[in-house]
Design a protein around this motif. Structure first.
Motif, mmCIF file in Angstrom:
data_model
loop_
_atom_site.group_PDB
_atom_site.id
_atom_site.type_symbol
_atom_site.label_atom_id
_atom_site.label_comp_id
_atom_site.label_asym_id
_atom_site.label_seq_id
_atom_site.Cartn_x
_atom_site.Cartn_y
_atom_site.Cartn_z
ATOM 1 N N CYS A 430 40.884 41.050 31.736
ATOM 2 C CA CYS A 430 39.541 41.588 31.976
ATOM 3 C C CYS A 430 38.548 40.984 30.982
ATOM 4 N N GLY A 431 38.948 40.962 29.722
ATOM 5 C CA GLY A 431 38.059 40.433 28.689
ATOM 6 C C GLY A 431 37.801 38.946 28.864
ATOM 7 N N PHE A 432 38.878 38.182 29.129
ATOM 8 C CA PHE A 432 38.704 36.733 29.327
ATOM 9 C C PHE A 432 37.790 36.459 30.516
ATOM 10 N N ALA A 433 37.943 37.251 31.574
ATOM 11 C CA ALA A 433 37.166 37.002 32.779
ATOM 12 C C ALA A 433 35.676 37.209 32.526
ATOM 13 N N LYS A 434 35.350 38.192 31.713
ATOM 14 C CA LYS A 434 33.923 38.447 31.425
ATOM 15 C C LYS A 434 33.382 37.462 30.393
ATOM 16 N N ALA A 435 34.217 37.143 29.398
ATOM 17 C CA ALA A 435 33.716 36.348 28.281
ATOM 18 C C ALA A 435 33.657 34.862 28.593
ATOM 19 N N ASN A 459 41.322 49.773 35.134
ATOM 20 C CA ASN A 459 40.134 49.313 34.406
ATOM 21 C C ASN A 459 39.506 48.102 35.099
ATOM 22 N N ALA A 460 40.362 47.183 35.546
ATOM 23 C CA ALA A 460 39.870 45.967 36.202
ATOM 24 C C ALA A 460 39.127 46.321 37.491
ATOM 25 N N VAL A 461 39.697 47.282 38.232
ATOM 26 C CA VAL A 461 39.053 47.673 39.488
ATOM 27 C C VAL A 461 37.729 48.367 39.194
ATOM 28 N N PHE A 462 37.755 49.305 38.273
ATOM 29 C CA PHE A 462 36.547 50.087 37.980
ATOM 30 C C PHE A 462 35.422 49.189 37.472
ATOM 31 N N ASN A 463 35.750 48.302 36.562
ATOM 32 C CA ASN A 463 34.703 47.445 35.995
ATOM 33 C C ASN A 463 34.504 46.157 36.780
ATOM 34 N N ASN A 464 35.187 46.081 37.906
ATOM 35 C CA ASN A 464 35.056 44.948 38.823
ATOM 36 C C ASN A 464 35.210 43.595 38.139
ATOM 37 N N HIS A 465 36.347 43.419 37.477
ATOM 38 C CA HIS A 465 36.614 42.142 36.829
ATOM 39 C C HIS A 465 37.184 41.149 37.827
ATOM 40 N N ASN A 466 36.858 39.907 37.598
ATOM 41 C CA ASN A 466 37.323 38.857 38.501
ATOM 42 C C ASN A 466 38.647 38.298 37.979
ATOM 43 N N ALA A 510 45.207 52.247 43.377
ATOM 44 C CA ALA A 510 44.291 51.943 42.269
ATOM 45 C C ALA A 510 42.986 51.339 42.779
ATOM 46 N N GLY A 511 42.936 51.058 44.076
ATOM 47 C CA GLY A 511 41.691 50.562 44.651
ATOM 48 C C GLY A 511 41.610 49.054 44.762
ATOM 49 N N VAL A 512 42.749 48.373 44.602
ATOM 50 C CA VAL A 512 42.743 46.913 44.738
ATOM 51 C C VAL A 512 42.608 46.567 46.223
ATOM 52 N N LYS A 537 37.140 36.890 45.063
ATOM 53 C CA LYS A 537 36.290 37.286 43.919
ATOM 54 C C LYS A 537 36.497 38.784 43.694
ATOM 55 N N GLY A 538 36.874 39.139 42.514
ATOM 56 C CA GLY A 538 37.187 40.539 42.231
ATOM 57 C C GLY A 538 38.643 40.652 41.836
ATOM 58 N N VAL A 539 39.208 41.834 41.942
ATOM 59 C CA VAL A 539 40.590 42.011 41.527
ATOM 60 C C VAL A 539 41.526 41.693 42.692
ATOM 61 N N SER A 540 42.372 40.692 42.527
ATOM 62 C CA SER A 540 43.422 40.461 43.522
ATOM 63 C C SER A 540 44.774 40.602 42.829
ATOM 64 N N VAL A 541 45.718 41.138 43.570
ATOM 65 C CA VAL A 541 47.056 41.335 43.007
ATOM 66 C C VAL A 541 48.081 40.645 43.893
ATOM 67 N N ILE A 542 48.945 39.880 43.253
ATOM 68 C CA ILE A 542 50.064 39.247 43.962
ATOM 69 C C ILE A 542 51.329 39.927 43.485
ATOM 70 N N ILE A 543 52.109 40.461 44.397
ATOM 71 C CA ILE A 543 53.384 41.046 43.990
ATOM 72 C C ILE A 543 54.494 40.102 44.443
ATOM 73 N N SER A 544 55.150 39.526 43.471
ATOM 74 C CA SER A 544 56.193 38.546 43.770
ATOM 75 C C SER A 544 57.540 39.252 43.664
ATOM 76 N N GLN A 545 58.204 39.401 44.788
ATOM 77 C CA GLN A 545 59.405 40.230 44.810
ATOM 78 C C GLN A 545 60.670 39.428 45.011
ATOM 79 N N GLU A 546 61.538 39.474 44.028
ATOM 80 C CA GLU A 546 62.862 38.865 44.162
ATOM 81 C C GLU A 546 63.711 39.409 43.032
#
Ligand code: SF4
Lengths: 621, 200
Positions: A430-435, A459-466, A510-512, A537-546
């Motif tokens: 989150c911090g890296f994305a904003k800074a 936090n990422a969803v609420f503050n809309n971090h990329n 969580a709203g992703v 753009k925004g929060v994306s989540v990849i779930i890698s299952q194995e």
């Protein structure tokens, strides 16, 4: 029957330090045990987990150390003898409940194990958790050897009940992972059901209550000081004009040094086993009897600073030293020769000369760094994310987290740019994305996600971090030795009565908005799915299952085919250079696959530009 | 009681922790105090596993540089890496079957030459017993019995206060029935292999 449950009082058996600690808890009648696994503490909980399956001991793997201590606090305040164990950095996570639990206290004995890791054999720092005892005002005990660890556990429970306070039991890796003979004692019967007596004016820590509780804590610290003063855990060995004060494993190095240097008539040793509160009178008396004192303690100058202050109070001017350039370092762990040499130097005694053979001119020995296992699904996911980002020409930052996958930071994968603690991947993202304007892709494992990744994600969803978060879900807590976590199907452990939490449901809740499920062993498909997630753009989540391949092997769920390299191979070595699976080796400059190591994930077969990698007909067993 | 310090180095999966346990059990039955310690942080991920065993009247569980009486190496380059634990009176026993680290397997490092390695160790220590323990393990019937081969060689040197019978009893209690014959055979093969060196 579990070997730590055997009755045979007086029998001598060989135990690992962690087994000795677990046995101590069993002998003390522990009825309730909680943990989040972490090396070097893991075998304590592993043994108690096994014991709970054949006895009425309650044991749980909690989602993190804070949860673990809160669960334990309730059990102890219902009157049960309770054990809560974690590694040193885990106590940082549990520090919040710890501090106020010290105000509230306990009814049944509660022992909190902090397994410190000097030299960082398997940790991100080597903090000295003795300061937590000072900070919280709680009593602390520290064993010096494997056999003592068992006895001291029993004393820790008794002390906790006597003072009605949790007791912190601090070990270091060399206690946890040493083995020695231990005499078995009686097992106290477990009392497995308690009763909670409502008493809100002692339990509900609103300011008005806490003001009283702090007064109570200070009184308790005084009582604890009297206990420490009278405790046989603080003892003096030997006699002579010079003094050594030590704690923990250092006692063994000091004792051996005295024998080696043949100075039993010159040195006396004060061993501090009850290290908070310190036995002030005992220490002052000891100092008054010495011409010169050396403090031998790994880690920070915890004893040294306290002892010097006591000397000042007592008006003593003798020389007291510990940490200094010429004596002991605050870094890493000690060893017998180092302690012996420092004792000889400080007290001006003849030392044994160093005798190590010279090795300066040895040929360079190739390093043997740990590596992700052959067929580890993390390797596939890292390769795919890297390929996707490269093909999209992204300037990326890869915050990572704590688990086997941290090893992905090593070349050639080089996927891991920042990690400070459990759960930091997603929040630092989150911090890296904003800074910055860089693309941030964070990695976290399933167990770590449950431990402390969820709040960062919200936090990422609420503050809309990329950011893109890659959850490496291999259905087990792999790094610490394959413990279960909330996402695990407990049928794999032949256990019933557990719930199971689905990561994708949490992520969704969580709203992703952009959630991608991939099967990392399908390389092309995964790469194209990953690209879509990276574009979002925004929060994306990849779930890698194995499933973790090492775990799959242990529960016999591994596919039964390995691969080999056909003569179509043109020796580009893309396979070795890009995914570096340890099943590869070079034979007469040709790439080969070790059929025993290969687990048949087929990732290399999919990236070989010549299609030269094919499955063997059937693995010979 | 005399103090004897033994360091065992191996690569994850070679079974050195089991070998250490057997030595511990044998010491228990022989009435010899022993303190052991192990470092196996990332053993399952191909790292180095080291155990130290201190027999006799000492309390430390670890061994400083230069203070090992015996260095037992399950893998030649790891034996060489641990050579600073030895002094000129140390005995070194090593298998000569290399398990090249992955860095070497992919051409990013050079594995030390085995002849030179032996010469180096021999020139700096009191005795080197070096043979291919993997071959003997195969001969015994299971490559997983390398640890037993090396235990055999270790006991043959007679430096430890533990007899062959005592360790064999420990092997019997710590081995699954189906592997027992192989393990005992592997032990004997290692014992005989070391015997050949004692004549030199
Ligand atoms: S234990 Fe499992 S997760 Fe860890 S490196 Fe091996 S295969 Fe990967």
């Amino acid at each position: 029957m579990h070997k730590l449950l055997q009755e045979q009082k007086g029998a001598k058996i060989m135990l690992l330090g962690n087994e000795s600690i677990a046995r101590g808890a069993i002998e003390a009648g522990v009825a309730f045990a909680t943990t989040y696994p972490g090396t070097p503490s893991s075998e304590i909980s592993l043994n108690l987990f096994q014991i709970s399956q054949e006895s009425d001991l309650y044991f749980e793997y909690s989602t993190n150390e804070k949860v673990s201590l809160e669960v334990a606090a309730a059990a102890a305040n219902s009157g049960l003898r309770t054990l809560c164990m974690m590694k040193h950095v885990g106590l940082n996570v549990a520090a919040d409940p710890l501090m106020t639990l010290a105000y509230v206290g306990v009814k049944g004995g509660l022992v909190i194990i902090s397994a410190d890791d000097p030299f960082m054999f398997s940790s991100q720092n080597e903090q000295d958790n003795r300061y937590y005892a000072k900070l919280s005002g709680l009593p602390m005990l520290e064993p010096s050897c494997v056999a003592e660890a068992k006895e001291m556990m029993i004393q820790a429970f008794d002390l906790s009940e006597k003072l009605q306070e949790p007791v912190i039991f601090r070990t270091t890796t060399r206690i946890n992972h040493s083995s020695a003979f231990v005499d078995l004692g009686n097992i106290k019967p477990r009392i497995v059901k308690g009763r909670f007596e409502r008493d809100p004016f002692n339990y509900v820590t609103v300011p008005a209550v806490s003001r009283n509780l702090h007064v109570k804590l200070l009184k308790n610290i005084k009582k604890a000081a009297l206990e420490s003063e009278a405790s046989a855990l603080n003892f003096i060995n030997g006699d002579g004009p010079f003094g050594v004060i030590c704690n923990g494993v250092s006692l063994s190095y000091v004792s051996d040094a005295i024998k080696d240097l043949k100075v039993a008539d010159k040195l006396k040793v004060l061993r501090i086993g009850f290290s908070n509160p310190l036995p002030e009178n005992l220490i002052k008396k000891f100092l008054a009897d010495c011409r010169k004192v050396l403090i031998v303690e790994e880690g920070e100058p915890f004893l040294e600073e306290a002892v010097k202050a006591m000397a000042q109070e007592a008006g003593l001017t003798l020389e007291i030293k510990g940490k200094s350039d010429k004596l002991f370092s605050r870094l890493y762990e000690f060893d017998p020769a180092m302690v012996r040499t420092s004792i000889a130097n400080y007290f001006d005694l003849p030392d044994k000369p160093g005798i190590a053979v010279s090795t300066d001119d040895l040929p360079e020995i190739p390093a043997r760094p740990p590596n992700l296992c052959a067929g580890c699904s993390h390797r596939a996911t890292f390769y795919e994310v890297k390929t996707a980002a490269n093909e999209m020409s992204l300037d990326t930052i890869y915050p990572t987290d704590i688990g086997c996958y941290t090893l992905g930071f090593l070349p050639p994968l080089s996927m891991g740019d920042f990690v400070i603690c459990m759960g930091s991947s997603v929040s630092s993202a989150c911090g890296f994305a904003k800074a910055t304007d860089q693309k941030v892709v964070a990695f976290i494992g399933d167990s770590t996600f449950f431990h402390s990744g969820i709040t960062g994600l919200i936090n990422a969803v609420f503050n809309n971090h990329n950011i893109t978060l890659v959850i490496l879900d291999n259905s087990i807590t792999a790094m610490t030795g394959h413990q279960p976590n909330p996402g695990v199907d407990m049928n794999n452990f032949n256990l019933s009565g557990y719930g199971q939490v689905k990561i994708q449901e949490i992520v969704k809740a969580a709203g992703v908005k952009h959630i991608t499920m991939i099967k990392p062993f399908k390389v092309k498909k995964s790469i194209s799915e990953i690209k879509k997630a990276l574009e979002y753009k925004g929060v994306s989540v990849i779930i890698s299952q194995e499933i973790c391949s090492l775990y799959a092997k242990s529960i016999k769920q591994l596919s039964d085919r390995s691969f080999y390299i056909t003569d179509k191979c043109k020796n580009h070595r893309d396979c070795i250079n890009e995914i570096a699976c340890p099943a590869f080796f070079l034979d007469a400059d040709q790439v080969k696959i070790d059929a025993v190591a290969c687990v048949g994930c087929a990732v290399c077969a999919q990236i070989c530009p010549e299609n030269a990698i094919l499955p063997l007909p059937k693995k010979q067993s | 009681m005399k103090i004897t310090r033994l360091i065992i180095v191996a690569v994850g999966g070679q079974g050195n922790l089991l070998a250490s346990k057997m030595l511990g059990e044998a010491a228990l039955s022989a009435g010899i105090p022993v303190h052991m310690s192990e470092i196996h942080g990332m053993a399952q991920r191909g790292g180095v596993v080291e155990s130290s065993l201190v027999f006799g009247d000492a309390e430390s569980t670890i061994i400083s540089n230069g203070e090992a009486d015996i260095l037992l190496g399950f893998e030649p380059s790891e034996t060489l890496r641990a050579l600073n634990r030895c002094n000129k009176n140390s005995t070194v026993i090593t298998s000569l079957a290399p398990i090249p680290p992955f860095t070497v397997a992919i051409g990013k490092g050079v594995y030390p030459d085995l002849e030179q390695l032996q010469k180096l160790i021999r020139s700096r220590t009191c005795e080197l017993i070096a043979f291919n323990a993997l071959d003997l393990a195969k001969q015994a019937g299971n490559i997983m019995s390398t640890n037993m081969v090396l235990l055999g060689a270790l006991i043959q040197t007679n430096i430890l206060p533990i007899s062959a019978d005592q360790i064999k009893t420990a092997i019997k209690t710590k081995t699954k029935k189906i592997f027992l014959d192989v393990n005992l055979k592997a032990f004997d093969l290692g014992f005989e292999a070391a015997l050949k060196f004692s004549g030199e």
